[in-house]
Design a protein around this motif. Structure first.
Motif: not given
Ligand code: ZN
Length: 260
Positions: A66-68, A114-118, A145-147, A162-164, A229-231
């Protein structure tokens, strides 16, 4: 082309999706298209039939990279600057869930977001690839979704927990190969209300660069997934919310949220 993974109660199978909405049909194919040549079996299944359920279109065999903070406005809303180099972290493959599977908010976090991502699905073994050659290593694209347990992300210097956590990586609804991803709209709705919106053209580091950069550190294997990454517009998810990540020319990934 849209490639879905689905079940009718027994082993998962793959299919090409034809048509839309109530008319959508699954054209069943033999085998797993990421790893082997496939052929239509001749069977067609209506997507809306009772007992037909889409699954995550890929379960990464080795990793999700994942890219932050890859969108400027999101970095700013987090009180951060865009990093000079891509900021990388992992999710384990046990975090993956599919369309309509519930996101289970962990009881050790009070702020799940939520973090919507390609998402990029890798199709070939990839090591030290140049940006120019990178896209030939891609199998296709889907929504992710990078929840994130935001309170825990802020409290801990490593983001693994936190993210896994389990259910923190919804993927789907299907994989679209051969897509031009330079300028696709990415949006997130919660209970039908738009929260996040941007386009992939706003990425600080674009997809070819990310694949190249990541492949200089880790060998990417077929079926590995990159979250790009997310907008801006990330926000809270509460019990019984329904979150949708929609990406232009791919589709909509929808998941309910449960807090137990
Ligand atoms: Zn993310």
């Amino acid at each position: 082309m849209r490639i879905a993974r689905f079940t009718q109660g027994s082993d998962p199978r793959f299919a090409l999706v034809e048509g839309d909405g109530d008319d959508a049909e699954l054209v069943v194919i033999s085998g797993d298209p990421i790893y082997m040549p496939v052929q239509p079996t001749g069977e067609r299944v209506r997507l809306n039939d009772d007992g037909v359920r889409l699954l995550a279109p890929v379960i990464p065999r080795s990793k999700i990279v994942c890219v932050g903070r890859n969108y400027v406005e999101h970095a700013h809303e987090m009180g951060s600057e865009v990093p000079e180099k891509p900021l990388l972290f992992f999710k384990p493959n046990t975090a993956v869930i599919g369309p309509d599977d519930p996101i289970i908010a962990p009881d050790w976090s009070a702020q799940v977001e939520h973090e919507g991502e390609l998402a990029v699905v890798i199709g070939k073994v990839t090591k030290d690839v140049s940006p120019e050659a990178a896209m030939a290593h891609v199998f296709g694209f889907t929504c992710a979704n990078d929840v994130t347990a935001r309170d825990v992300q802020r409290a801990e210097s490593q983001w693994s927990r936190a993210k896994g956590f389990d259910t923190s990586c919804p993927l789907g609804p299907w994989i679209v190969p051969g897509l031009d991803v330079e300028d696709l709209e990415v949006s997130v709705r919660v209970n039908g209300e738009r929260r996040q919106h941007g386009t992939t053209s706003q990425m600080t580091f674009d997809v070819p660069y990310l694949i190249s950069y990541i492949s200089e550190a880790f060998t990417l294997l077929p079926g590995d997934v990159i979250l790009t990454g997310t907008p801006a517009g990330v926000g809270r998810l509460e019990h019984r919310d329904v979150v949708e990540v929609e990406i232009e020319q791919i589709g909509t990934l929808r998941n309910p949220v449960l807090r137990r």
